[in-house]
Design an enzyme around this catalytic site. Structure first.
Site, PDB file in Angstrom:
ATOM      1  N   SER A  12     -10.899  15.020   1.004  1.00  0.00           N
ATOM      2  CA  SER A  12     -12.022  15.799   0.483  1.00  0.00           C
ATOM      3  C   SER A  12     -12.945  16.167   1.631  1.00  0.00           C
ATOM      4  O   SER A  12     -13.488  15.290   2.310  1.00  0.00           O
ATOM      5  CB  SER A  12     -12.802  14.991  -0.555  1.00  0.00           C
ATOM      6  OG  SER A  12     -14.024  15.645  -0.856  1.00  0.00           O
ATOM      7  N   HIS A  37      -8.750  19.126  -0.266  1.00  0.00           N
ATOM      8  CA  HIS A  37      -9.489  19.065  -1.530  1.00  0.00           C
ATOM      9  C   HIS A  37     -10.922  19.545  -1.310  1.00  0.00           C
ATOM     10  O   HIS A  37     -11.620  19.032  -0.427  1.00  0.00           O
ATOM     11  CB  HIS A  37      -9.490  17.626  -2.053  1.00  0.00           C
ATOM     12  CG  HIS A  37     -10.047  17.463  -3.423  1.00  0.00           C
ATOM     13  ND1 HIS A  37      -9.307  17.688  -4.566  1.00  0.00           N
ATOM     14  CD2 HIS A  37     -11.287  17.087  -3.837  1.00  0.00           C
ATOM     15  CE1 HIS A  37     -10.059  17.455  -5.625  1.00  0.00           C
ATOM     16  NE2 HIS A  37     -11.265  17.094  -5.214  1.00  0.00           N
ATOM     17  N   ASP A  39     -14.536  20.123  -3.129  1.00  0.00           N
ATOM     18  CA  ASP A  39     -15.375  19.775  -4.275  1.00  0.00           C
ATOM     19  C   ASP A  39     -16.511  20.776  -4.419  1.00  0.00           C
ATOM     20  O   ASP A  39     -17.383  20.876  -3.550  1.00  0.00           O
ATOM     21  CB  ASP A  39     -15.958  18.374  -4.093  1.00  0.00           C
ATOM     22  CG  ASP A  39     -14.905  17.288  -4.188  1.00  0.00           C
ATOM     23  OD1 ASP A  39     -14.234  17.224  -5.229  1.00  0.00           O
ATOM     24  OD2 ASP A  39     -14.747  16.516  -3.228  1.00  0.00           O
ATOM     25  N   MET A  41     -19.747  21.738  -6.563  1.00  0.00           N
ATOM     26  CA  MET A  41     -20.727  21.129  -7.475  1.00  0.00           C
ATOM     27  C   MET A  41     -21.910  22.066  -7.650  1.00  0.00           C
ATOM     28  O   MET A  41     -22.331  22.731  -6.702  1.00  0.00           O
ATOM     29  CB  MET A  41     -21.206  19.784  -6.926  1.00  0.00           C
ATOM     30  CG  MET A  41     -20.098  18.808  -6.605  1.00  0.00           C
ATOM     31  SD  MET A  41     -20.759  17.239  -5.998  1.00  0.00           S
ATOM     32  CE  MET A  41     -19.266  16.439  -5.426  1.00  0.00           C
ATOM     33  N   HIS A  70     -11.709  21.830  -6.749  1.00  0.00           N
ATOM     34  CA  HIS A  70     -12.140  21.035  -7.900  1.00  0.00           C
ATOM     35  C   HIS A  70     -13.527  21.501  -8.326  1.00  0.00           C
ATOM     36  O   HIS A  70     -14.511  21.265  -7.626  1.00  0.00           O
ATOM     37  CB  HIS A  70     -12.144  19.560  -7.499  1.00  0.00           C
ATOM     38  CG  HIS A  70     -12.598  18.621  -8.564  1.00  0.00           C
ATOM     39  ND1 HIS A  70     -12.817  17.284  -8.312  1.00  0.00           N
ATOM     40  CD2 HIS A  70     -12.887  18.794  -9.879  1.00  0.00           C
ATOM     41  CE1 HIS A  70     -13.210  16.690  -9.418  1.00  0.00           C
ATOM     42  NE2 HIS A  70     -13.272  17.602 -10.390  1.00  0.00           N
ATOM     43  N   MET A  72     -16.700  21.172 -10.294  1.00  0.00           N
ATOM     44  CA  MET A  72     -17.596  20.309 -11.070  1.00  0.00           C
ATOM     45  C   MET A  72     -18.804  21.159 -11.441  1.00  0.00           C
ATOM     46  O   MET A  72     -19.925  20.939 -10.980  1.00  0.00           O
ATOM     47  CB  MET A  72     -17.968  19.075 -10.246  1.00  0.00           C
ATOM     48  CG  MET A  72     -16.813  18.097 -10.132  1.00  0.00           C
ATOM     49  SD  MET A  72     -17.121  16.728  -8.993  1.00  0.00           S
ATOM     50  CE  MET A  72     -16.386  17.413  -7.498  1.00  0.00           C
ATOM     51  N   MET A 141     -10.639  11.025 -12.902  1.00  0.00           N
ATOM     52  CA  MET A 141     -11.765  10.608 -12.074  1.00  0.00           C
ATOM     53  C   MET A 141     -11.899   9.092 -12.127  1.00  0.00           C
ATOM     54  O   MET A 141     -11.979   8.497 -13.206  1.00  0.00           O
ATOM     55  CB  MET A 141     -13.060  11.258 -12.562  1.00  0.00           C
ATOM     56  CG  MET A 141     -13.101  12.774 -12.469  1.00  0.00           C
ATOM     57  SD  MET A 141     -12.932  13.409 -10.781  1.00  0.00           S
ATOM     58  CE  MET A 141     -14.345  12.632  -9.962  1.00  0.00           C
ATOM     59  N   ASP A 177      -9.170  10.878  -8.150  1.00  0.00           N
ATOM     60  CA  ASP A 177     -10.305  11.273  -7.314  1.00  0.00           C
ATOM     61  C   ASP A 177     -11.437  10.276  -7.492  1.00  0.00           C
ATOM     62  O   ASP A 177     -11.981  10.141  -8.589  1.00  0.00           O
ATOM     63  CB  ASP A 177     -10.766  12.676  -7.725  1.00  0.00           C
ATOM     64  CG  ASP A 177     -11.825  13.250  -6.795  1.00  0.00           C
ATOM     65  OD1 ASP A 177     -12.307  12.528  -5.909  1.00  0.00           O
ATOM     66  OD2 ASP A 177     -12.178  14.435  -6.968  1.00  0.00           O
TER      67      ASP A 177
END
Length: 224
Positions: A12, A37, A39, A41, A70, A72, A141, A177
């Site tokens: 990540s 990866h 993330d 957010m 990913h 979020m 998760m 994750d």
């Protein structure tokens, strides 16, 4: 992307040097990363704010493996095309992010990406049952989403094992994750996970100028 169940390590970049993402990606891939990866957010669905489609698009030219994005965020659907344009190979949305997850997964595939479904620790994997035929990946998760460096939630190991039973012979990756390191990786791999996301456990001790610790850390997580 061809499908296989071999163990894959997906660092990540949330744990990388924010001022040098391009070189960080190239360094960690050279040291053995299988996927990258990313993330995303929004400060709304989760209590943190990272980056959006422009950053993902800028990173695309550096990623030579698989760009695993990913989300979020909530809502998801208005941004699917933007992440497709940014070059995501896999786009993962949370089950909890909206009321029409089935439609979201359809839209992700319709935009030409592999579709991922993420499940928070408080969500049973059973909710994924009617959605599995639209999934290329299910992400369990093992921390509450929003921040790196949290402690692994061991009760999720049984959820991973249950999900593996549910998937059967379908070509669906199980990603884990949160809190993954050399100690927890064998537990989730034995339960059936084949994609392990790790942030600080990969990037700890290294830098773009001295990336060899990245390789050491990846091999430790992989178990050899």
């Amino acid at each position: 992307m061809s499908f296989d169940r071999s163990l894959k390590i997906a660092p990540s970049i949330l744990a990388a040097d924010f001022a040098d993402f391009g070189r960080e990606v190239r360094a960690v891939e050279a040291e053995g990363a299988d996927w990258i990866h990313i993330d995303v957010m929004d400060g709304h669905f989760v209590p943190n704010l990272t980056f959006g489609p422009p950053m993902v698009k800028a990173l695309r030219r550096h990623v030579r493996t698989v760009m695993d994005v990913h989300l979020m965020i909530a809502p998801v659907d208005p941004y699917i095309d933007a992440y497709a344009d940014a070059g995501a190979d896999i786009l993962t949305a949370h089950f909890e992010a909206g009321p029409h997850t089935h439609r979201t997964l359809q839209a992700i595939r319709g935009a030409g990406m592999r579709a991922g479904l993420a499940l928070n620790p408080g969500t049973s994997v059973e909710v994924a049952a009617p959605l599995l035929d639209l999934c290329d990946l299910v992400c369990v998760m093992t921390v509450n989403p929003g921040f790196g460096g949290q402690r692994f939630i061991h009760s999720q190991v049984s959820q991973i094992a249950r999900l593996r039973e549910m998937i059967g012979d379908r070509p669906i990756h199980i990603e884990v994750d949160g809190g993954v390191d050399a100690t927890t990786a064998p537990l989730v791999a034995a339960a059936g996970a084949d994609v392990l996301v790790a942030g600080s456990a990969v990037f700890r001790g290294g830098s773009v100028d001295d990336p060899s610790p990245y390789g050491t850390n990846i091999r430790a997580i992989r178990g050899g």
